[in-house]
Design an enzyme around this catalytic site. Sequence first.
Site, PDB file in Angstrom:
ATOM      1  N   ASP A   1       4.024   7.011   4.739  1.00  0.00           N
ATOM      2  CA  ASP A   1       5.093   7.363   3.800  1.00  0.00           C
ATOM      3  C   ASP A   1       6.460   7.268   4.466  1.00  0.00           C
ATOM      4  O   ASP A   1       7.438   6.825   3.861  1.00  0.00           O
ATOM      5  CB  ASP A   1       4.957   8.801   3.294  1.00  0.00           C
ATOM      6  CG  ASP A   1       3.577   9.189   2.837  1.00  0.00           C
ATOM      7  OD1 ASP A   1       2.630   8.428   3.070  1.00  0.00           O
ATOM      8  OD2 ASP A   1       3.455  10.272   2.252  1.00  0.00           O
TER       9      ASP A   1
ATOM     10  N   GLU B   1      -5.883   4.552  -2.292  1.00  0.00           N
ATOM     11  CA  GLU B   1      -6.989   5.253  -1.632  1.00  0.00           C
ATOM     12  C   GLU B   1      -8.210   5.407  -2.524  1.00  0.00           C
ATOM     13  O   GLU B   1      -9.184   6.063  -2.141  1.00  0.00           O
ATOM     14  CB  GLU B   1      -6.503   6.602  -1.112  1.00  0.00           C
ATOM     15  CG  GLU B   1      -5.482   6.444   0.010  1.00  0.00           C
ATOM     16  CD  GLU B   1      -4.545   7.633   0.124  1.00  0.00           C
ATOM     17  OE1 GLU B   1      -4.887   8.705  -0.393  1.00  0.00           O
ATOM     18  OE2 GLU B   1      -3.464   7.459   0.719  1.00  0.00           O
TER      19      GLU B   1
ATOM     20  N   LYS C   1      -5.321   4.730  -7.568  1.00  0.00           N
ATOM     21  CA  LYS C   1      -4.655   6.019  -7.340  1.00  0.00           C
ATOM     22  C   LYS C   1      -3.139   5.882  -7.379  1.00  0.00           C
ATOM     23  O   LYS C   1      -2.430   6.713  -7.939  1.00  0.00           O
ATOM     24  CB  LYS C   1      -5.095   6.596  -5.992  1.00  0.00           C
ATOM     25  CG  LYS C   1      -4.471   7.944  -5.649  1.00  0.00           C
ATOM     26  CD  LYS C   1      -4.944   8.447  -4.295  1.00  0.00           C
ATOM     27  CE  LYS C   1      -4.329   9.808  -3.973  1.00  0.00           C
ATOM     28  NZ  LYS C   1      -4.724  10.310  -2.634  1.00  0.00           N
TER      29      LYS C   1
END
Length: 789
Positions: free
Chosen positions: A363, A489, A593
Amino acid sequence: MISNSSYAVQPWSLRESALNLDVLPQSESVFALSNGHIGWRGNLDEGEPHGLPGTYLNGVHELHPLPYAEAGYGYPESGQTVINVTNGKIMRLLVDDEPFDVRYGKLRSHERVLDLRTGLLRRVCEWSSPAGCTVRVTSTRLVSFSQRAIAAVAYEVEPLDSDVRIVVQSELVANEQLPQKSGEDPRVAAALQDVLLPEENFAQDMRLRLVHCTDRSGLRVGAAADHTVHGPASTSTACESGENVARLTVTAELRPGEPLRVEKLVSYGWSGVRSLPAVRDQVDAALAGARSKGWQGLVEQQREFLDHFWSRADVEVDGDAEIQQAVRFALFHVLQAGARAEKRAIPSKGLTGSGYDGHSFWDSEQFVLPVLTYTSPDSVAEALRWRQETLPAARARARQLGLRGATFPWRTINGSECSAYWPAGTAAFHVNADIADAVTRYVAATGDVEFERETAVEILVETARLWHSLGHHDHHGTFHFDGVTGPDEYSAVADDNLYTNLMAQQNLRAAAEAVERYPREATALGVDDEEAAGWRDAADAVAVPFNETLGVHEQSAGFTGHQMWDFAATGPDQYPLMLHFPYFDLYRKQVIKQADLVLALYKRGDAFDAEQKARAFDYYEQMTVRDSSLSACCQAVMAAEVGHLRLAYDYVGEAALMDLADLESNTRDGLHIASLAGAWIALVAGFGGMRLRHGELDFSPLLPEQLSRLAFTVQTLGRRLRVEIGRTTATYTLLEGEPLELCHCGAPFTLTAGAPQSRPVRRPPPRPEPSPPPGRRPARRHGSAGAPE
């Protein structure tokens, strides 16, 4: 429904006008203060009640065993968890021997305001004790940007209706009791109790100090405090200390309208190598520096720092007051996460909470650092130098996996992999390309040649070596990366994840170009012409999965052939899916996701034409459930680029209000720093259309009908650039610096200071809006005050 109704909608502040104990943990995250080194959650000054006590030092963690049902080669042996260090926020108050506790007596008013321009958290409340004595308590708190090791509190008590005896206890407290983890949500941190072993305690005059050491990680932590007391002549003070508490007690007899004010300066320091005397001296020296400025001096320095930041980073939004507030709140917290991290990781929660055990993920490089690159570039160089310093661990990990170069960890605090779930962790090799992308972006945006030579080349070389050893050429010469996990994921251990492939391709090419520019550094790293040529060959031959029948790129090889997830049979209470369905089932279905191939469309837009982008966005929109806070901003960017402005605007709202509206019901564990960064990305890269192409900034601006104006300032190549977008024209103004080469919708032009230039805003042709999965459409926004549908 999206709403941040707990807070008044104001352009430069976050105001809470009443105390709601039911959402206290969330507000503690929202009102957290940090500078990237120290983090203070927005706990009440008195220490109780609290949701999650939190005082964090970036990098301070404890190790714990990772249990495995079955052992496996290459599994990480130790987990890492951020720990709650010595709390210096606490200012306990007794009013005529009755503890000030908002749960007792009568809380007549309570207001907290986070001022985004001053960096101060101010609290004012009026409380009547059970005996009927009423006082006003005013506290102001800061974590200093200018003095990295310093935080401070000014605490003032004033009786309103009668004479009263006031006792204020200013404390340093270690090993606070923490709430236990409940449920099975993997995003919640493990609660480690009593992890700080006492080494030294001290109290004399107005000075306090505690030094502790962690048991397994062997980190020494010091905290010290000094005070200035303003009160009537009869005011008295006394101090004491024990293993886990050091306390200054201030006692005064006050008349109505007569205040007692305690100004508290707190310093922190830690080390894994320095001795106890050295850490003691470190915190004492930091305290001396803060005392030389005093409380008011720290306040002035804080405002000066933020004035400088906002002049180079502000975003103005006309037409949605809620988004205006949210994007400034987001920028403030992104700055707090990275400003003074200085060769430490930027955790996914910053230093606002213990969620995800305080780990840093990819991230940081793909969401947080791009924002800081154009708003606070010095902090980016430091974050990437931390990655360079962890290269020994990354090289060791690569060797353990039978690979060359360096394998950076998917989740970590100290640079070592600590994910116990290898399909999501070890196989998520894309983190290496994400780091390389952040490196090349920083160099392109700053022209920092010294950084490029000393840091960038080494990182690019070692990540390129990883990719070359991880992939392979098939009998047709195509280069594949098999068995990898991309950003999504819900799809693990797949062949040729397109995001991974394209980012690795970019990484390989960047490394080859870097060693050509810096032959001396390349030689020192053992790179020869043959190795660099191998990187280029692999990059040119990277597999790009494409379904000819559907006419769309595949998220990974064969993905579009999987069975579609049964969205109609999935109830709204079954999201996020990972908490209600086995990964085995998720992995073999078309359900996503978070943005994965859509992220590739944004990050590697040069690899697709306009029609391919539009078709791919529409296809993947129908199966992306956004069970990750990282998704909405990416979908906003690409929705805007392909012409779905209404949908893009709705996604901007979701990204911007992720924490203010607690959309994932886990803001209590800390803010979603990447999603906060995503608010800026969605506006600047989405509606501003900002892209980095061939080392230059290219803008393709456009606005949804709900917004009348968007303006933002970015830093690039030592210049300060302002972009203002209206309904029909975009105006570019060079506020500072030498002439700058830019592009507008691909057309180059030169901008000089004092000579703004305007260009027409593009209007994409209307397209039918794609349908997200049932029940997963973002809330509709309507502009103005931003009231949701």
